[in-house]
Scaffold this active site. Structure first.
Site, PDB file in Angstrom:
ATOM      1  N   LYS A 184       0.824  -1.219   0.000  1.00  0.00           N
ATOM      2  CA  LYS A 184       0.000   0.000   0.000  1.00  0.00           C
ATOM      3  C   LYS A 184       0.854   1.263   0.000  1.00  0.00           C
ATOM      4  CE  LYS A 184      -0.817   0.033   5.039  1.00  0.00           C
ATOM      5  NZ  LYS A 184      -0.145   1.286   5.393  1.00  0.00           N
ATOM      6  N   ASP A 185       2.147   1.153   0.316  1.00  0.00           N
ATOM      7  CA  ASP A 185       3.039   2.320   0.306  1.00  0.00           C
ATOM      8  C   ASP A 185       3.635   2.599  -1.072  1.00  0.00           C
ATOM      9  OD1 ASP A 185       2.679   2.674   3.044  1.00  0.00           O
ATOM     10  OD2 ASP A 185       4.423   1.466   3.572  1.00  0.00           O
TER      11      ASP A 185
ATOM     12  N   ARG B 120      -8.451   8.234   4.587  1.00  0.00           N
ATOM     13  CA  ARG B 120      -9.380   7.172   4.170  1.00  0.00           C
ATOM     14  C   ARG B 120     -10.147   6.633   5.369  1.00  0.00           C
ATOM     15  NH1 ARG B 120      -9.047   2.010   5.170  1.00  0.00           N
ATOM     16  NH2 ARG B 120      -6.888   2.208   5.854  1.00  0.00           N
ATOM     17  N   ARG B 121      -9.434   6.357   6.456  1.00  0.00           N
ATOM     18  CA  ARG B 121     -10.112   5.842   7.651  1.00  0.00           C
ATOM     19  C   ARG B 121     -11.009   6.914   8.260  1.00  0.00           C
ATOM     20  NH1 ARG B 121      -4.552   3.081   9.483  1.00  0.00           N
ATOM     21  NH2 ARG B 121      -4.877   0.986   8.625  1.00  0.00           N
TER      22      ARG B 121
ATOM     23  N   ARG C  22       0.727   9.763  14.354  1.00  0.00           N
ATOM     24  CA  ARG C  22       1.806   9.100  13.624  1.00  0.00           C
ATOM     25  C   ARG C  22       2.510   8.173  14.608  1.00  0.00           C
ATOM     26  NH1 ARG C  22       4.653  11.104   9.280  1.00  0.00           N
ATOM     27  NH2 ARG C  22       5.610   9.050   9.398  1.00  0.00           N
TER      28      ARG C  22
ATOM     29  N   ARG D 282       1.246   3.845  18.698  1.00  0.00           N
ATOM     30  CA  ARG D 282      -0.177   4.120  18.487  1.00  0.00           C
ATOM     31  C   ARG D 282      -1.045   3.405  19.522  1.00  0.00           C
ATOM     32  NH1 ARG D 282      -1.020   4.799  11.961  1.00  0.00           N
ATOM     33  NH2 ARG D 282       1.066   5.565  11.515  1.00  0.00           N
TER      34      ARG D 282
ATOM     35  N   CYS E 148      -1.381   7.441  -2.119  1.00  0.00           N
ATOM     36  CA  CYS E 148      -1.745   6.558  -1.010  1.00  0.00           C
ATOM     37  C   CYS E 148      -2.187   7.331   0.231  1.00  0.00           C
ATOM     38  CB  CYS E 148      -0.609   5.594  -0.685  1.00  0.00           C
ATOM     39  SG  CYS E 148       0.888   6.379  -0.087  1.00  0.00           S
TER      40      CYS E 148
END
Length: 327
Positions: free
Chosen positions: A86-87, A134-135, A156, A162, A249
């Site tokens: 995805k990166d 997106r989230r 981040r 996190r 992305c």
């Protein structure tokens, strides 16, 4: 043909330095050792995305975790690299080969919330940490459906950092990729795996990309033994959608290609896509289906599915929604 002297020379696998990157690269290293019979050593490389503390949407997202690895590949400092798919930017450079896309881990997002809560059980105004537009878009839209609101807090840091926001009581929950939690052995801490019906993952989420220099054709041929054709077809469709939307992305775009199987074999693929404003007030969500390619080398159908679904989404107003970023 590789001679016996080369066989004893360790292959240098480039990886980001994060705990997750090293874990997933180590898993690929084990698979390459088993596949080729050659020793593999990890070479840790710091990328711009690792050192910058800015939000991904602000620094551009696309490529910030991969450019240093690609530079090392082209300079001959490493033999191959492992990326989170995805990166990767959607355009593949001519001088690099995507040698393998191994079998995908769970593509879903996962919630880790205080007191074991599911998303539907979070209180009104709950603070949920995520650095992903997106989230944010989809979580806010979901909360609206429930007649509530959440405060999406940009964060981040690595997975441990996190999760610590929840453990210390600073946030009610955080949303992370289930695949990453699985790879570092912390998936049991997820209080809910988020259904793609509510939150579509990032294009390529849960999949890895094994990349080498195009001139290293022999190694590329060996690494191809790690490739999973169904995963490659699925992520090709998802990334084709992302490319056709001309989104990076860090854009609020979700996509997932599901493989539909009958009793005999995998025959069809369903591609779902979503674009939304980060406050969740407007979403464009569409899907399409197509046949799974008969040959692993045939990317025509996945590419077409992505482009056609993107065109439908743009016709429904997706471009206007992508202009809104969480900065």
């Amino acid at each position: 043909m590789t001679d016996s002297t080369t066989r004893g020379t360790p292959l240098r696998l480039g990886t980001r330095r994060s705990k997750l990157a090293v874990a997933q690269s180590g898993q690929v290293a084990d698979a390459v050792r088993e596949l080729t019979g050659r020793p593999v050593e990890l070479v840790e490389i710091t990328t711009y995305g690792d050192t910058s503390r800015e939000q991904l949407a602000r620094i551009g997202g696309t490529g910030v975790f991969v450019s240093a690895l690609r530079d090392a590949l082209l300079a001959g400092e490493i033999d191959f690299a492992v990326h989170s798919l995805k990166d990767l930017p959607t355009a593949q450079p001519d001088d690099l080969t995507l040698a393998a896309v191994p079998r995908r881990e769970d593509p879903r997002d996962a919630l880790i919330a205080r007191d074991g809560l599911a998303f539907e059980e979070l209180p009104d105004g709950a603070q949920v940490g995520t650095g992903s537009p997106r989230r944010m878009a989809q979580l806010n839209a979901w909360a609206r459906q429930l007649g509530r609101r959440i405060e999406a807090v940009p964060i981040r840091g690595n997975v441990d950092t996190r999760i610590a926001f929840v453990e210390k009581g600073e946030l009610d929950g955080v949303v992370l990729a289930a695949a990453g939690l699985t790879r570092i052995g912390r998936i049991d801490e997820a209080t809910q795996l988020l259904s793609p019906d509510m939150v579509l993952p990032a294009p390529g989420q849960g999949a890895l990309a094994v990349e080498c220099a195009a001139v290293n054709a022999d190694l590329a041929a060996e690494l191809a033994g790690l490739d999973d054709p169904f995963t490659r077809a699925a992520v090709t469709a998802e990334r084709s959608l992302l490319a056709a939307l001309e989104a990076g992305c860090s854009a609020p775009v979700g996509a997932l290609a599901d493989l539909q199987a009958d009793e005999q074999a995998v025959t069809e693929m369903r591609l779902r896509g979503v674009v939304g404003t980060t406050d969740g007030s407007a979403l464009v969500q569409l899907s399409t289906t197509g046949h799974v390619p008969a040959s692993p080398d045939d990317a025509t159908t996945p590419l077409r599915m992505g482009r056609e679904l993107a065109a439908e989404m743009l016709a429904k107003g997706a471009a206007g929604l992508m202009g809104e970023r969480a900065l």
